[in-house]
Enzyme design. Structure first.
Site, PDB file in Angstrom:
ATOM      1  N   HIS A 140       0.839  -1.193   0.000  1.00  0.00           N
ATOM      2  CA  HIS A 140       0.000   0.000   0.000  1.00  0.00           C
ATOM      3  C   HIS A 140       0.875   1.244   0.000  1.00  0.00           C
ATOM      4  O   HIS A 140       1.861   1.325   0.739  1.00  0.00           O
ATOM      5  CB  HIS A 140      -0.909   0.005   1.234  1.00  0.00           C
ATOM      6  CG  HIS A 140      -2.030  -0.979   1.133  1.00  0.00           C
ATOM      7  ND1 HIS A 140      -2.179  -1.818   0.061  1.00  0.00           N
ATOM      8  CD2 HIS A 140      -3.045  -1.264   1.979  1.00  0.00           C
ATOM      9  CE1 HIS A 140      -3.249  -2.569   0.246  1.00  0.00           C
ATOM     10  NE2 HIS A 140      -3.790  -2.264   1.403  1.00  0.00           N
ATOM     11  N   LYS A 566     -13.425   5.191   7.076  1.00  0.00           N
ATOM     12  CA  LYS A 566     -13.803   6.221   6.107  1.00  0.00           C
ATOM     13  C   LYS A 566     -15.319   6.261   5.914  1.00  0.00           C
ATOM     14  O   LYS A 566     -15.900   7.311   5.672  1.00  0.00           O
ATOM     15  CB  LYS A 566     -13.099   5.964   4.770  1.00  0.00           C
ATOM     16  CG  LYS A 566     -13.323   7.052   3.731  1.00  0.00           C
ATOM     17  CD  LYS A 566     -12.295   6.977   2.620  1.00  0.00           C
ATOM     18  CE  LYS A 566     -12.494   5.756   1.757  1.00  0.00           C
ATOM     19  NZ  LYS A 566     -13.678   5.857   0.878  1.00  0.00           N
TER      20      LYS A 566
END
Length: 898
Positions: A140, A566
């Site tokens: 990532h 999120k």
């Protein structure tokens, strides 16, 4: 005994002075004086010696583009160097704590704690048998630094270590200081910002470096410490099994990254094998230098003689050479044959080891033979460490996990079976489950995996990947690549689709054989709330039941921290994850399935970050089966694993936490949490979720986010090979969690780590709750304590004076409608968190406050410079480069990206 010659203030001061000398030499006296003026003015403001930042602001306003570049490079380089000084201080504290016997969270500490609580040898052995820790390195894109820059910094770190730990002559000291000056000069002259996006191979090589150069070297040290502690407390009456396994997504995680092709995955597998085998050959060669025993001085065991005879028969030519070279040295003859066996792994020639278990058996035979000849000390010092390495890293270095989005599998199946007139796309969930189950259990093949004609590009890639997966398992071994994670898994059919594709490719042959752990990644609220629906359907499914039995009854389930946060906000996401972990434990217990939770944690607080050992100890007892898996990613990898002493410390803290947690779970299988505490969290999390959603749904919020953070710069920063968003849409849902968090962190307004906590907790108080209950929860409930402490860190790193500078970039109407609410929530959260924790400041540890105090005056100028560049509608190439560099510098200063 004084272990070190230096301290952190000395390192910081001398590195800063050295950098100043380099800046003046490489730029100009004006450049140095400009940087120095900004630095001292910023320090004056932070110390309270100046009422405002006017001096800093005026200096920044007058800078030419070239001088802006010098300033950005100066502060960015400063942080890179100061981070090394802090790393060195961590090493000092580890070594001193170990020497004095006061190191908390150590392996020795874990064994002592279990002994104090009455654990007998059999109980400790059961705990260790249950434990398997699997750090999983991902690609990532949260590591902002270039590989070249990292290499230079490691060289500087090496010089600092020598100055600190080695007794030097004056001449030797001068040589090291000259090396430091040369390296810092080279670092200054080296571009900090990548001119191209890294390729998948770059990311895989990065992960490989840490495993090969650090973890491979320190893993046996952790085992040594554990065995020494057991000898001390239990007289060595406990066998220590394999406790660690390292895995990687770099080169195999296809989700959202079209550049992860089968060729890249195969290249990664080949390279990892090519890296680890020479490491074994080198160790075997070293072992041959030690095991020079003459046959007349020892009595080899029948077991050793039999393995030696078998090996000679398998490699007669090599055996003749070994006998001629080592005529009366049986261990050296065996080691010569073993080196050849390793050399021929994957070779067309016969005689190579088929897998690492054969090499492991040979090493253990030598160790057993040494012990039978009263040479235990030699076995422990020289053979056992290599046994641990082979047991941990095998012939793969790190097993690869594959991953893709559930939609890819659904579409691939729909397109392939459509050619036979089967309308999979229009089936409902029950129909899909029934179709997939029958197809998996029947003998004949439904899909021609060789035929991809007429398929879309995505579907053709999926089919080809599964076909290649079968080849890889034959070539490199099943353990090399035997896990498949499904992102955004929301139905049982999404898991069965992967099982079906594996069956069609020959990776699955039920009953009896399944070459894959299929891992649902539950990250949406719908998936987490539907965990029993999804997993219950699977556990009752005839095909999946057989697959699970073939994988020893272990079901790995991955929890997505990033997207959950999120979607729901910090408090609601963490409470949902906690509740659903307990729910998953109950489901697997109902079906007599062993669960291995895979925690998809990021480096930042809002993505599940924070101290790993604290997080492990805060897990619900019901979920602690002993096996645990978690992601390691981005800058957190460098922070934890670039230095051998720190890497070893991290490994032992993980083991400490997991051993203690597993023992707690055996003693108290169901964690008793007062109903009043759970009710408080239910009320608070729901109110927090609604508050967070209302912010995201505010008209113009996405526009505000784009205007008041450097998201547009981050998306083009060339940090990782994967695109920053899932599509071209401009929405919070479409944006990946990493740039979402990264952007707010850059703007010093880290709302993903604390927004809506105050609203949630106040809702509980307004509903009849009391602060005393919240304080009791903080003192006695590890889950609540850990979440508030982590939020406190995000609050402490937030700076609203700086955040306001970014907010001023947004349109007036957007700023006036959105920013005051964010500020008020921040202030309310600080108030309620400090009231609950009973602290005068946000941070629990004094060294964290010192760390922030040291950094803030140097981060501020980068933020203020970044704001000025973001405010310009047109940038020169120099200004664009400087803007990207400010992102690098702030990330280094905050020691955090996404």
């Amino acid at each position: 005994m004084n272990l070190h010659a230096r301290e952190i203030n000395e390192d910081v001061r001398e590195l800063g002075e050295l950098l100043g000398e380099v800046i003046e030499a490489q730029t100009s006296t004006e450049g140095f004086e400009t940087v120095e003026n900004i630095r001292t003015s910023s320090i004056d403001y932070r110390r309270g010696d100046a009422d405002d930042r006017d001096d800093v602001e005026r200096t920044l306003d007058r800078l030419s583009p070239d001088m802006q570049d010098i300033v950005a490079r100066a502060f960015t380089t400063y942080f890179e160097l100061i981070n090394l000084a802090e790393e060195r201080q961590r090493v000092r504290e580890i070594r001193e704590g170990s020497q004095e016997g006061v190191l908390e969270d150590s392996v020795t500490d874990a064994v002592e704690k279990l002994s104090e609580r009455g654990a007998d040898p059999e109980t400790l052995e059961r705990v260790l048998d249950d434990v398997l820790i699997e750090p999983t390195f991902t690609a990532h894109p949260t590591e902002a630094r270039r590989k070249t820059v990292k290499a230079k910094l490691r060289s500087v770190a090496g010089d600092l270590e020598v100055l600190d730990e080695v007794r030097l002559t004056d001449s030797e000291q001068e040589d090291i200081e000259d090396d430091l000056a040369a390296e810092v000069t080279s670092l200054w002259q080296t571009p900090q910002v990548r001119d191209r996006r890294p390729e998948v191979t770059d990311e895989a090589l990065n992960v490989q470096w840490y495993i090969e150069n650090v973890l491979f070297e320190v893993i046996d040290e952790v085992y040594d410490e554990l065995e020494d502690a057991i000898d001390e407390e239990y007289d060595g009456d406990v066998d220590v099994p394999k406790l660690y396994e390292f895995r990687s997504w770099a080169g195999s995680d296809r989700d959202g990254n079209p550049f992860v092709t089968p060729e890249i995955t195969e290249e990664t597998l080949e390279r990892q094998r090519d890296v680890v085998l020479p490491l074994y050959r080198d160790r075997l060669k070293e072992l041959s230098g030690v095991l020079s025993q003459d046959a007349s001085n020892i009595d080899t065991t029948d077991a050793f003689d039999e393995r030696l005879a078998d090996h000679k028969e398998a490699l007669p030519g090599v055996a003749s050479e070994a006998e001629e070279r080592y005529p009366d040295e049986p261990y050296r003859q065996k080691l010569k044959l073993m080196r050849e066996g390793v050399l021929r792994v994957g070779d067309v020639r016969s005689g190579g080891y088929s897998d690492s278990s054969d090499l492991l058996a040979d090493l253990r035979a030598i160790a057993d033979d040494l012990r039978a000849n009263d040479a235990d000390v030699i076995a422990e010092a020289h053979v056992d460490p290599l046994v641990r390495k082979v047991d941990t890293f095998g012939f793969t270095l790190a097993g690869l996990d594959m991953r893709d989005h559930r939609k890819m599998h659904t579409d691939a199946i729909a397109e392939t079976v459509d050619r036979d007139g089967i309308d999979y796309a229009d089936m409902d969930e029950d129909e899909r489950v029934e179709f997939l189950t029958e197809a998996i259990l029947q003998d004949g093949q439904i899909v021609d995996m060789e035929d991809v004609d007429g398929l879309s590009d995505d579907s053709a890639r999926v089919i080809r990947r599964f076909r290649k997966l079968a080849d890889w398992q034959r070539e490199f071994g099943v353990d090399a690549i035997d896990t498949y994670a499904i992102s955004w898994c929301e139905e049982a059919s999404h898991v069965l689709e992967v099982l079906f594709l594996g069956d069609q490719a020959g990776i699955v042959d039920l009953p009896g054989y399944c070459g894959l752990d299929i891992v649902p990644l539950l990250e949406s609220k719908y998936a987490l709330d539907g965990a029993r629906r999804i997993m219950g359907t699977l556990f009752e499914n005839d095909a999946y039941e057989e697959a699970l039995a073939a994988r020893n009854g272990v079901q790995e389930i991955m929890l997505g921290y990033s997207d959950s946060n999120k979607e729901n906000g910090y408090l609601a996401a963490n409470w949902s994850l906690y509740r659903n972990q307990k729910r998953l434990a109950a489901i697997t217990d109902d079906f007599d399935v062993e669960m291995r939770l895979f925690h998809g944690r990021g480096g930042s607080i809002s993505r599940g970050g924070g101290p790993m050992n604290d997080a492990m100890l805060a897990l619900p007892n019901e979920t602690v089966t002993g096996q645990i898996k978690f992601t390691e990613q981005g800058e957190a990898i460098a922070e934890k694993y670039a230095n051998e002493a720190i890497a070893e410390r991290n490994l032992e803290q993980m083991l400490n936490a997991q051993v203690r947690s597993r023992y707690n779970a055996l003693e108290e299988p169901v964690e008793e949490v007062p109903e009043a505490w759970e009710d408080a969290m239910e009320t608070a999390s729901e109110a927090a979720r609604q508050k967070y959603e209302s912010l995201l749904q505010t008209e113009g919020f996405v526009d505000f986010f784009e205007q008041a953070t450097p998201i547009s710069v981050i998306e083009n920063l060339n940090m990782g090979s994967r695109p920053a968003s899932r599509s071209g849409d401009r929405s919070v849902e479409d944006l990946r969690a990493i740039p979402w968090v990264f952007s707010w962190t850059q703007a010093r307004c880290i709302i993903p780590g604390w927004y809506s906590i105050a609203t949630g907790l106040q809702a509980y108080l307004d509903d009849g709750g009391d602060v005393e209950t919240l304080q009791e929860m903080y003192e006695e409930w590890p889950f609540f304590q850990t979440k508030l402490d982590n939020a406190s860190l995000a609050l402490a790193r937030t700076d609203f004076d700086i955040a306001e500078e970014y907010a001023a970039l947004a349109d007036d109407d957007l700023r006036e409608r959105i920013f005051p609410d964010i500020r008020q929530e921040y202030e309310d959260t600080v108030d309620i968190v400090t009231e609950i924790t009973g602290r005068d400041s946000l941070l629990k540890r004094e060294w964290l406050e010192q760390n922030l105090d040291r950094r803030n005056p140097y981060v501020d100028p980068l933020n203020l410079l970044q704001v000025r560049l973001l405010a310009q509608s047109h940038l020169t190439e120099t200004e664009r480069r400087t803007l990207r560099l400010t992102v690098q510098g702030i990330a280094a200063g905050m020691k955090n990206t996404g």
